[in-house]
Design a protein around this motif. Structure first.
Motif, PDB file in Angstrom:
ATOM      1  N   THR A  33       0.800  -1.372   0.122  1.00 30.69           N
ATOM      2  CA  THR A  33      -0.066  -0.110  -0.179  1.00 30.69           C
ATOM      3  C   THR A  33       0.970   1.363   0.025  1.00 30.69           C
ATOM      4  O   THR A  33       0.646   2.366  -0.657  1.00 30.69           O
ATOM      5  N   SER A  44      -4.794   4.776  -4.184  1.00 33.59           N
ATOM      6  CA  SER A  44      -4.888   3.819  -3.082  1.00 33.59           C
ATOM      7  C   SER A  44      -5.283   2.448  -3.975  1.00 33.59           C
ATOM      8  O   SER A  44      -6.246   2.396  -4.658  1.00 33.59           O
ATOM      9  N   THR A  46      -5.988   0.088  -1.655  1.00 34.91           N
ATOM     10  CA  THR A  46      -6.544  -0.813  -0.233  1.00 34.91           C
ATOM     11  C   THR A  46      -7.892  -0.873  -0.182  1.00 34.91           C
ATOM     12  O   THR A  46      -8.744  -0.095  -0.596  1.00 34.91           O
ATOM     13  N   LEU A  49      -8.171  -2.552   5.340  1.00 30.93           N
ATOM     14  CA  LEU A  49      -7.063  -1.450   6.075  1.00 30.93           C
ATOM     15  C   LEU A  49      -6.366  -2.047   6.651  1.00 30.93           C
ATOM     16  O   LEU A  49      -5.104  -1.268   6.747  1.00 30.93           O
ATOM     17  N   ALA A 184     -12.313   7.825  15.118  1.00 30.62           N
ATOM     18  CA  ALA A 184     -12.377   7.089  14.080  1.00 30.62           C
ATOM     19  C   ALA A 184     -13.264   7.661  13.064  1.00 30.62           C
ATOM     20  O   ALA A 184     -12.981   8.014  11.802  1.00 30.62           O
ATOM     21  N   TRP A 188     -12.578   9.438   9.352  1.00 34.58           N
ATOM     22  CA  TRP A 188     -13.501   8.969   8.185  1.00 34.58           C
ATOM     23  C   TRP A 188     -14.316  10.115   7.603  1.00 34.58           C
ATOM     24  O   TRP A 188     -14.258  10.410   6.293  1.00 34.58           O
ATOM     25  N   HIS A 193      -8.129   7.080   6.421  1.00 36.48           N
ATOM     26  CA  HIS A 193      -8.127   6.086   6.862  1.00 36.48           C
ATOM     27  C   HIS A 193      -7.746   6.026   8.503  1.00 36.48           C
ATOM     28  O   HIS A 193      -6.701   6.494   8.827  1.00 36.48           O
ATOM     29  N   ALA A 195      -6.073   4.286  10.683  1.00 33.86           N
ATOM     30  CA  ALA A 195      -5.155   3.198  10.554  1.00 33.86           C
ATOM     31  C   ALA A 195      -4.813   2.620  11.970  1.00 33.86           C
ATOM     32  O   ALA A 195      -4.714   1.454  12.169  1.00 33.86           O
ATOM     33  N   ARG A 229      -4.234   8.021   7.649  1.00 35.78           N
ATOM     34  CA  ARG A 229      -3.588   7.880   6.473  1.00 35.78           C
ATOM     35  C   ARG A 229      -4.448   8.540   5.361  1.00 35.78           C
ATOM     36  O   ARG A 229      -5.776   8.319   5.319  1.00 35.78           O
ATOM     37  N   GLY A 230      -3.760   9.157   4.516  1.00 39.21           N
ATOM     38  CA  GLY A 230      -4.384  10.024   3.627  1.00 39.21           C
ATOM     39  C   GLY A 230      -3.356  10.216   2.130  1.00 39.21           C
ATOM     40  O   GLY A 230      -2.415  10.377   2.612  1.00 39.21           O
ATOM     41  N   TYR A 234       1.178   8.992   6.444  1.00 33.79           N
ATOM     42  CA  TYR A 234       0.824   8.816   7.850  1.00 33.79           C
ATOM     43  C   TYR A 234       0.931  10.118   8.387  1.00 33.79           C
ATOM     44  O   TYR A 234       1.905  10.519   8.509  1.00 33.79           O
TER      45      TYR A 234
END
Length: 374
Positions: A33, A44, A46, A49, A184, A188, A193, A195, A229-230, A234
């Protein structure tokens, strides 16, 4: 505004092809990833995740570049991942999901069954052995281009905003599960993400360095940790809240952690080996009266397309370079500090996860976070 990845992808493909020429290899396959995002300018692969590799891979030869995937993923990649500049540099090669040999036959054909380099080498076919990527290309992934830094700033800002949003909503009767869940959700909502979302309340906070969330109530004090994560990058950060005033001994604990971190940040200069930073942390723990604390948790290191690209320890001789990202996380029992910085060519450190809406104090000329008293 995030820059278009065209120039960036072109430069990276040139580097990959230079590697092919230098090594005599016929192709490079990038499955992870981290490497997929790097090679595609932030796309991505992914789905799961927690997986280290995704549902597509990059293949580069001296005269071609493809994203290899299967029929399940193909339309989404056309519509959402290989748009704009990415679609101009990479062709989509699709194979039936149940017939992986067709993908391997394509790779063998375009590489003329030559040597293949990979971030995660496998040997699925006897005539196509794979070897690890050379160190020089790995080092290149760890030093960020201007367009990558633009994306990283966006990820860091959004991650810190999500942290502030989540923690300012918290209530002392929430469970750690609730706190981590709100964190989280805040990530989102911003397209990141989650992670990692660690959460600890007052009972578990002094007990564990990696407190995965539990059903315990958070009580009067809580910590939350993000690895957000974007675009494959990280943003790592840690924050604390307290309901009411922080006790004097807790204030002192956080002050000591900030002083320990300051010793590490002071060492972050171009050409400094990571084990030198580790030694400075070890000395700082001793000066604060905690000589064993460095052995109770890793101290962080370089970051970027992995939550930690290289973790510093006494043996890591990897050197800091301009445009590398760094995240140290010194900790004591009940206290911790962490943000994601980038080391600029002029030697300055830019805090990518700084939120001006979070309380801070100045330490050695830098704004550092303190526990938020609610």
């Amino acid at each position: 505004m995030v820059m278009q990845p065209g120039t960036e992808i072109s430069e990276k493909l040139t580097s990959i092809r230079d590697t092919l020429e230098e090594t005599g290899a016929a192709g490079v396959r990038l499955r992870g990833t981290d490497w997929f995002a790097w090679a595609t300018g932030g796309a991505s692969n992914t789905v799961l995740l927690a997986a280290e590799s995704g549902v597509a891979e990059v293949l580069v030869t001296p005269d071609g570049a493809w994203v290899l995937t299967d029929e399940i993923e193909a339309q989404r990649f056309r519509d959402e991942e290989l748009t704009g500049d990415r679609g101009e540099f990479y062709q989509l090669q699709v194979a039936p999901w149940a017939e992986s040999t067709k993908r391997e036959a394509f790779v063998a054909e375009v590489t003329r069954e030559g040597k293949v380099l990979s971030d995660r080498p496998v040997s699925l076919l006897p005539h196509s052995p794979e070897m690890l990527l050379p160190t020089a290309l790995v080092q290149q992934k760890r030093t960020l281009l201007p367009s990558e830094l633009d994306r990283y700033r966006q990820v860091g800002r959004l991650a810190s905003e999500a942290m502030t949003e989540a923690l300012t909503q918290a209530k002392p009767d929430w469970t750690e599960h609730q706190l981590a869940g709100v964190g989280a959700a805040a990530l989102w909502k911003r397209g990141l993400h989650p992670a990692l979302t660690l959460a600890a309340g007052e009972r578990r906070l002094p007990l564990y360095r990696h407190p995965t969330a539990s059903a315990a109530p958070i009580g009067q004090v809580a910590m939350m940790v993000f690895c957000a994560r974007g675009f494959g990058l990280y943003a790592n950060l840690t924050r604390f809240i307290c309901f009411g005033s922080l006790a004097a001994e807790q204030k002192e604990l956080h002050r000591q952690v900030r002083e320990i971190e300051a010793a590490a940040l002071e060492q972050c200069r171009r050409g400094t080996p990571l084990n030198q930073v580790y030694t400075s942390l070890q000395q700082a723990y001793k000066q604060q009266g905690y000589p064993q604390a460095i052995y109770e948790h890793h101290q962080g290191g370089t970051t970027g397309y992995l939550a930690r690209e290289v973790v510093a320890n006494p043996a890591t001789t990897d050197c800091l370079m301009a445009n590398m990202a760094i995240a140290w996380n010194p900790s004591l029992r009940g206290g911790k500090i962490e943000d994601t910085f980038v080391l600029h060519p002029d030697g300055s450190l830019e805090d990518l996860t700084f939120d001006p809406n979070w309380p801070s104090v100045e330490v050695e000329g830098r704004s550092r976070p303190v526990p938020l008293e609610l």
